[in-house]
Scaffold this motif. Structure first.
Motif, PDB file in Angstrom:
ATOM      1  N   LEU A   1      14.170  90.465  16.822  1.00  0.00           N
ATOM      2  CA  LEU A   1      13.844  91.516  17.358  1.00  0.00           C
ATOM      3  C   LEU A   1      15.272  92.402  16.972  1.00  0.00           C
ATOM      4  CD1 LEU A   1      12.323  93.252  19.493  1.00  0.00           C
ATOM      5  CD2 LEU A   1      14.455  92.421  21.254  1.00  0.00           C
ATOM      6  N   ILE A   2      16.232  91.592  16.695  1.00  0.00           N
ATOM      7  CA  ILE A   2      17.515  92.465  16.423  1.00  0.00           C
ATOM      8  C   ILE A   2      17.500  92.638  14.929  1.00  0.00           C
ATOM      9  CG2 ILE A   2      20.235  92.059  15.877  1.00  0.00           C
ATOM     10  CD1 ILE A   2      20.621  90.347  18.716  1.00  0.00           C
ATOM     11  N   ILE A   3      16.709  91.868  14.281  1.00  0.00           N
ATOM     12  CA  ILE A   3      16.845  91.916  13.117  1.00  0.00           C
ATOM     13  C   ILE A   3      15.281  92.965  12.538  1.00  0.00           C
ATOM     14  CG2 ILE A   3      15.680  91.002  10.428  1.00  0.00           C
ATOM     15  CD1 ILE A   3      17.166  88.237  11.309  1.00  0.00           C
ATOM     16  N   PHE A   4      14.865  92.781  12.906  1.00  0.00           N
ATOM     17  CA  PHE A   4      13.877  93.741  13.863  1.00  0.00           C
ATOM     18  C   PHE A   4      14.277  95.728  13.322  1.00  0.00           C
ATOM     19  CE2 PHE A   4      10.405  96.161  15.185  1.00  0.00           C
ATOM     20  CZ  PHE A   4       8.891  96.021  14.079  1.00  0.00           C
ATOM     21  N   THR A   5      14.906  95.613  14.631  1.00  0.00           N
ATOM     22  CA  THR A   5      15.743  96.924  14.860  1.00  0.00           C
ATOM     23  C   THR A   5      16.186  97.382  13.651  1.00  0.00           C
ATOM     24  OG1 THR A   5      15.931  96.540  17.486  1.00  0.00           O
ATOM     25  CG2 THR A   5      17.029  98.542  17.214  1.00  0.00           C
ATOM     26  N   LEU A   6      17.378  97.090  13.383  1.00  0.00           N
ATOM     27  CA  LEU A   6      18.506  97.347  12.043  1.00  0.00           C
ATOM     28  C   LEU A   6      17.658  97.174  11.244  1.00  0.00           C
ATOM     29  CD1 LEU A   6      21.445  94.309  13.175  1.00  0.00           C
ATOM     30  CD2 LEU A   6      21.038  96.804  13.590  1.00  0.00           C
ATOM     31  N   ALA A   7      16.657  96.768  10.928  1.00  0.00           N
ATOM     32  CA  ALA A   7      16.172  96.978   9.342  1.00  0.00           C
ATOM     33  C   ALA A   7      15.323  98.106   9.756  1.00  0.00           C
ATOM     34  CB  ALA A   7      14.991  95.812   9.231  1.00  0.00           C
ATOM     35  N   TRP A   8      14.259  98.369  10.321  1.00  0.00           N
ATOM     36  CA  TRP A   8      14.059  99.303  10.775  1.00  0.00           C
ATOM     37  C   TRP A   8      14.764 100.645  10.448  1.00  0.00           C
ATOM     38  CZ3 TRP A   8       9.010 101.042   9.123  1.00  0.00           C
ATOM     39  CH2 TRP A   8       8.235 100.047   9.177  1.00  0.00           C
ATOM     40  N   VAL A   9      15.787 101.180  11.367  1.00  0.00           N
ATOM     41  CA  VAL A   9      16.481 101.794  11.503  1.00  0.00           C
ATOM     42  C   VAL A   9      17.181 101.724  10.024  1.00  0.00           C
ATOM     43  CG1 VAL A   9      18.869 102.716  11.876  1.00  0.00           C
ATOM     44  CG2 VAL A   9      17.034 101.204  13.730  1.00  0.00           C
ATOM     45  N   PHE A  10      17.993 100.797   8.792  1.00  0.00           N
ATOM     46  CA  PHE A  10      17.812 101.493   7.482  1.00  0.00           C
ATOM     47  C   PHE A  10      16.746 102.063   6.831  1.00  0.00           C
ATOM     48  CE2 PHE A  10      21.742  99.094   8.720  1.00  0.00           C
ATOM     49  CZ  PHE A  10      23.017  99.452   8.249  1.00  0.00           C
ATOM     50  N   GLN A  11      15.008 101.308   7.179  1.00  0.00           N
ATOM     51  CA  GLN A  11      13.879 101.842   6.544  1.00  0.00           C
ATOM     52  C   GLN A  11      14.257 103.270   6.482  1.00  0.00           C
ATOM     53  OE1 GLN A  11      13.167  99.767   3.989  1.00  0.00           O
ATOM     54  NE2 GLN A  11      11.076  99.992   5.105  1.00  0.00           N
ATOM     55  N   PHE A  12      14.149 103.772   7.967  1.00  0.00           N
ATOM     56  CA  PHE A  12      14.249 104.933   8.573  1.00  0.00           C
ATOM     57  C   PHE A  12      15.479 106.247   7.936  1.00  0.00           C
ATOM     58  CE2 PHE A  12      11.297 103.970  11.716  1.00  0.00           C
ATOM     59  CZ  PHE A  12      10.020 104.853  11.128  1.00  0.00           C
ATOM     60  N   TYR A  13      16.578 105.720   7.802  1.00  0.00           N
ATOM     61  CA  TYR A  13      17.474 106.694   6.996  1.00  0.00           C
ATOM     62  C   TYR A  13      17.053 106.021   4.891  1.00  0.00           C
ATOM     63  CZ  TYR A  13      22.084 106.885   4.722  1.00  0.00           C
ATOM     64  OH  TYR A  13      23.085 107.661   4.402  1.00  0.00           O
ATOM     65  N   GLY A  14      16.360 105.785   4.906  1.00  0.00           N
ATOM     66  CA  GLY A  14      16.467 105.264   3.742  1.00  0.00           C
ATOM     67  C   GLY A  14      15.118 106.371   3.256  1.00  0.00           C
ATOM     68  N   HIS A  15      14.328 106.619   3.614  1.00  0.00           N
ATOM     69  CA  HIS A  15      12.921 107.417   4.000  1.00  0.00           C
ATOM     70  C   HIS A  15      13.801 109.229   4.115  1.00  0.00           C
ATOM     71  CE1 HIS A  15       9.630 104.958   2.214  1.00  0.00           C
ATOM     72  NE2 HIS A  15       9.955 104.632   2.783  1.00  0.00           N
ATOM     73  N   LYS A  16      14.667 109.095   4.927  1.00  0.00           N
ATOM     74  CA  LYS A  16      15.067 110.203   5.335  1.00  0.00           C
ATOM     75  C   LYS A  16      15.802 110.522   3.550  1.00  0.00           C
ATOM     76  CE  LYS A  16      18.520 113.044   7.907  1.00  0.00           C
ATOM     77  NZ  LYS A  16      19.739 112.846   8.898  1.00  0.00           N
ATOM     78  N   ILE A  17      16.492 110.230   3.038  1.00  0.00           N
ATOM     79  CA  ILE A  17      17.480 109.881   1.617  1.00  0.00           C
ATOM     80  C   ILE A  17      16.180 110.643   1.071  1.00  0.00           C
ATOM     81  CG2 ILE A  17      18.702 109.137   0.212  1.00  0.00           C
ATOM     82  CD1 ILE A  17      20.191 107.407   2.165  1.00  0.00           C
ATOM     83  N   GLU A  18      15.125 109.445   1.156  1.00  0.00           N
ATOM     84  CA  GLU A  18      14.145 109.946  -0.197  1.00  0.00           C
ATOM     85  C   GLU A  18      14.033 111.411   0.227  1.00  0.00           C
ATOM     86  OE1 GLU A  18      11.386 109.007  -2.815  1.00  0.00           O
ATOM     87  OE2 GLU A  18      12.444 107.132  -2.047  1.00  0.00           O
ATOM     88  N   GLY A  19      13.501 111.450   1.544  1.00  0.00           N
ATOM     89  CA  GLY A  19      13.044 112.660   2.097  1.00  0.00           C
ATOM     90  C   GLY A  19      11.198 112.689   1.985  1.00  0.00           C
ATOM     91  N   ARG A  20      10.812 111.913   2.217  1.00  0.00           N
ATOM     92  CA  ARG A  20       9.197 111.821   2.501  1.00  0.00           C
ATOM     93  C   ARG A  20       9.105 110.602   3.353  1.00  0.00           C
ATOM     94  NH1 ARG A  20       6.726 111.522  -3.581  1.00  0.00           N
ATOM     95  NH2 ARG A  20       7.860 112.821  -4.405  1.00  0.00           N
ATOM     96  N   LYS A  21       8.304 111.014   3.834  1.00  0.00           N
ATOM     97  CA  LYS A  21       7.487 109.734   5.202  1.00  0.00           C
ATOM     98  C   LYS A  21       7.912 108.324   4.627  1.00  0.00           C
ATOM     99  CE  LYS A  21       5.713 113.632   8.740  1.00  0.00           C
ATOM    100  NZ  LYS A  21       4.536 113.844   9.140  1.00  0.00           N
ATOM    101  N   PRO A  22       7.895 107.621   5.310  1.00  0.00           N
ATOM    102  CA  PRO A  22       7.078 106.412   5.393  1.00  0.00           C
ATOM    103  C   PRO A  22       5.479 106.501   4.900  1.00  0.00           C
ATOM    104  CG  PRO A  22       8.487 105.920   6.849  1.00  0.00           C
ATOM    105  CD  PRO A  22       8.423 107.394   7.262  1.00  0.00           C
ATOM    106  N   SER A  23       4.986 105.430   3.800  1.00  0.00           N
ATOM    107  CA  SER A  23       3.549 105.316   4.297  1.00  0.00           C
ATOM    108  C   SER A  23       2.974 104.579   4.044  1.00  0.00           C
ATOM    109  CB  SER A  23       3.768 104.701   2.523  1.00  0.00           C
ATOM    110  OG  SER A  23       4.339 104.636   1.020  1.00  0.00           O
ATOM    111  N   PHE A  24       3.477 104.486   5.311  1.00  0.00           N
ATOM    112  CA  PHE A  24       2.433 103.530   7.301  1.00  0.00           C
ATOM    113  C   PHE A  24       1.979 104.727   7.539  1.00  0.00           C
ATOM    114  CE2 PHE A  24       6.646 102.818   8.414  1.00  0.00           C
ATOM    115  CZ  PHE A  24       5.949 103.131  10.014  1.00  0.00           C
ATOM    116  N   PHE A  25       2.717 106.020   8.073  1.00  0.00           N
ATOM    117  CA  PHE A  25       2.428 107.277   9.024  1.00  0.00           C
ATOM    118  C   PHE A  25       1.254 107.632   8.354  1.00  0.00           C
ATOM    119  CE2 PHE A  25       6.958 107.821  10.110  1.00  0.00           C
ATOM    120  CZ  PHE A  25       7.015 107.264  11.212  1.00  0.00           C
TER     121      PHE A  25
END
Length: 159
Positions: free
Chosen positions: A110-134
């Protein structure tokens, strides 16, 4: 064009920024592992009873990974083979943590899952695009295959 090529190409459109790609190289495998760990943590005594031939090795994570590997095989047998080895590694690590860690596997996952998703969304904020699974939920499974296809390319293997 093969379906896997179309999916990888479409997934790649929202993963052009180098920082976002680097984050994905860390976080996609971490998320995959954390989901394996969370599902592995679901009590599976009933499953072992339903599958007596499993000799106590049956768990929900193994069952679900088998289904996921059929999906990968429908797209690309070589990628499915790579994902099989990565899945086996995730299962082995989950088992090791379950046996040896003073912290329960579900909590570690659960800790890994939460931290990894926080960083994933941060990466997509930098990218300027929504994650593909949306756009399409199957891209949750294409992310790991997208990384695996880069490994295959680096090794000169067909995917």
């Amino acid at each position: 064009m093969r379906k896997i090529d179309e999916l990888l190409l479409e997934y790649g459109h929202s993963h052009q920024n180098e920082t976002n790609k680097t984050i994905h190289w860390i976080c996609v495998p971490a998320i995959f592992f954390s989901i394996v760990g969370l599902v592995y943590s679901i009590p599976s005594e009933q499953l072992s009873t339903m599958l007596p031939f499993s000799q106590g090795f049956a768990n929900w994570a193994t069952l679900i990974l088998i289904l996921i590997l059929f999906y990968y095989a429908s797209l690309s047998l070589p990628l499915a083979l790579g994902m099989f080895f990565f899945s086996a590694l995730c299962l082995a690590l989950a088992n090791l943590i379950d046996l040896m860690s003073p912290i329960p596997l579900w909590a570690v996952s659960l800790i890994i899952f939460t931290l990894a998703w926080v960083f994933q969304f941060y990466g997509h904020k930098i990218e300027g695009r929504k994650p593909s699974f949306f756009k399409d939920i199957q891209f949750l499974l294409i992310g790991p295959a997208w990384l695996m296809h880069f490994i295959y390319k680096k090794l000169g293997l067909a995917y």
